[in-house]
Design a protein around this motif. Structure first.
Motif, PDB file in Angstrom:
ATOM      1  N   THR A  82      42.829  66.500  38.073  1.00 30.44           N
ATOM      2  CA  THR A  82      44.197  66.921  38.343  1.00 30.44           C
ATOM      3  C   THR A  82      44.505  68.093  37.427  1.00 30.44           C
ATOM      4  OG1 THR A  82      45.053  65.243  36.832  1.00 30.44           O
ATOM      5  CG2 THR A  82      45.048  64.700  39.178  1.00 30.44           C
ATOM      6  N   ARG A  88      50.279  66.932  40.482  1.00 30.07           N
ATOM      7  CA  ARG A  88      50.216  66.415  41.856  1.00 30.07           C
ATOM      8  C   ARG A  88      49.125  67.114  42.667  1.00 30.07           C
ATOM      9  NH1 ARG A  88      55.462  63.823  43.777  1.00 30.07           N
ATOM     10  NH2 ARG A  88      54.490  64.247  45.771  1.00 30.07           N
ATOM     11  N   THR A  89      48.358  67.978  41.998  1.00 30.88           N
ATOM     12  CA  THR A  89      47.283  68.729  42.654  1.00 30.88           C
ATOM     13  C   THR A  89      45.932  68.278  42.114  1.00 30.88           C
ATOM     14  OG1 THR A  89      48.713  70.653  42.950  1.00 30.88           O
ATOM     15  CG2 THR A  89      46.336  71.031  43.078  1.00 30.88           C
ATOM     16  N   ALA A 119      45.687  59.732  45.345  1.00 31.07           N
ATOM     17  CA  ALA A 119      47.109  59.748  45.708  1.00 31.07           C
ATOM     18  C   ALA A 119      47.782  58.463  45.256  1.00 31.07           C
ATOM     19  CB  ALA A 119      47.273  59.940  47.208  1.00 31.07           C
ATOM     20  N   GLY A 123      49.245  59.930  42.152  1.00 31.93           N
ATOM     21  CA  GLY A 123      50.367  60.597  42.802  1.00 31.93           C
ATOM     22  C   GLY A 123      50.116  62.003  43.312  1.00 31.93           C
ATOM     23  N   ILE A 124      48.865  62.355  43.599  1.00 28.14           N
ATOM     24  CA  ILE A 124      48.618  63.707  44.130  1.00 28.14           C
ATOM     25  C   ILE A 124      49.064  63.764  45.594  1.00 28.14           C
ATOM     26  CG2 ILE A 124      46.732  64.182  42.541  1.00 28.14           C
ATOM     27  CD1 ILE A 124      45.485  63.996  45.889  1.00 28.14           C
ATOM     28  N   ASP A 125      49.478  64.964  46.035  1.00 30.86           N
ATOM     29  CA  ASP A 125      49.817  65.161  47.445  1.00 30.86           C
ATOM     30  C   ASP A 125      49.300  66.503  47.966  1.00 30.86           C
ATOM     31  OD1 ASP A 125      51.588  66.936  46.278  1.00 30.86           O
ATOM     32  OD2 ASP A 125      53.361  66.118  47.270  1.00 30.86           O
ATOM     33  N   LEU A 187      52.768  57.754  48.872  1.00 33.18           N
ATOM     34  CA  LEU A 187      53.510  57.708  47.614  1.00 33.18           C
ATOM     35  C   LEU A 187      54.895  57.086  47.770  1.00 33.18           C
ATOM     36  CD1 LEU A 187      52.593  61.244  46.252  1.00 33.18           C
ATOM     37  CD2 LEU A 187      51.596  59.047  45.617  1.00 33.18           C
TER      38      LEU A 187
END
Length: 188
Positions: A82, A88-89, A119, A123-125, A187
């Motif tokens: 990340t 979040r990337t 994710a 919490g990545i989106d 999420l």
């Protein structure tokens, strides 16, 4: 089942299934040597030191994935992390599949499985990666990932070839994919 788990199950149904006889797993330090060999034998990746793959399996296992055959041996991997300034990337560093497993959709299944897990856990989106213009398989992998998940793709040169020592390196094109609806739904 909680609402979040139901959303995750629905989102996961849009993801590719792992080829028969293989399973996805979190890499372990003892996988480092095999991952290094797969990267070396790919003849497409910039090969890092064997030490770096050991460290990657220790320090970035939560954002990486390994595919194992029926004997538990690694036959493919994706390394990622990340981005510190953009948590979040997920940046995808390397993707490689052993020659014996190519043509089975393993790279796409690993990418789907990894992004789904990260994710939920972190919490990545969205994802980013860099690809050289001559790397047709990676260009297809990331373009089809974005299409499959209904996500926008932006491309721009991140590093010109002249930025690399020794000359002869192609530019690295940054792919920005996201937001990825299925990951964002997971999420909620």
């Amino acid at each position: 089942m909680t609402p979040a788990q139901a959303d995750h199950a629905r989102a996961h149904s849009e993801f590719l299934e792992i080829p028969e006889g293989l399973k996805l797993d979190t890499p372990r330090v003892e996988d480092g040597a095999a991952i290094w060999r797969i990267a070396r034998d790919s003849q497409a990746l910039d090969l890092n030191s064997s030490y770096s793959y050991l460290l990657w399996c220790r320090d970035f296992a939560a954002t990486s994935v390994v595919a194992r055959d029926g004997n538990g041996d690694p036959v493919g991997f994706i390394t990622g992390y990340t981005r510190p300034q953009h948590p979040r990337t997920l940046l995808i560093w390397q993707v490689a599949v052993d020659h014996s497993q190519r043509g089975r959709g393993l790279a796409g299944a690993m990418l789907d499985g990894l992004t789904s897990r990260v994710a939920l856990d972190l919490g990545i989106d969205r994802i980013e990666t860099t690809v050289t213009p001559d790397n047709a398989p990676s260009n297809r992998l990331f373009t089809s990932y974005a299409e499959r998940h209904g996500a926008a793709v932006e491309r721009e040169v991140l590093f010109d070839g002249e930025a690399f020592p020794g000359g002869g390196h192609q530019p690295e094109v940054l792919y920005r994919i996201g937001p990825i609806p299925a990951l964002a739904d997971a999420l909620r």
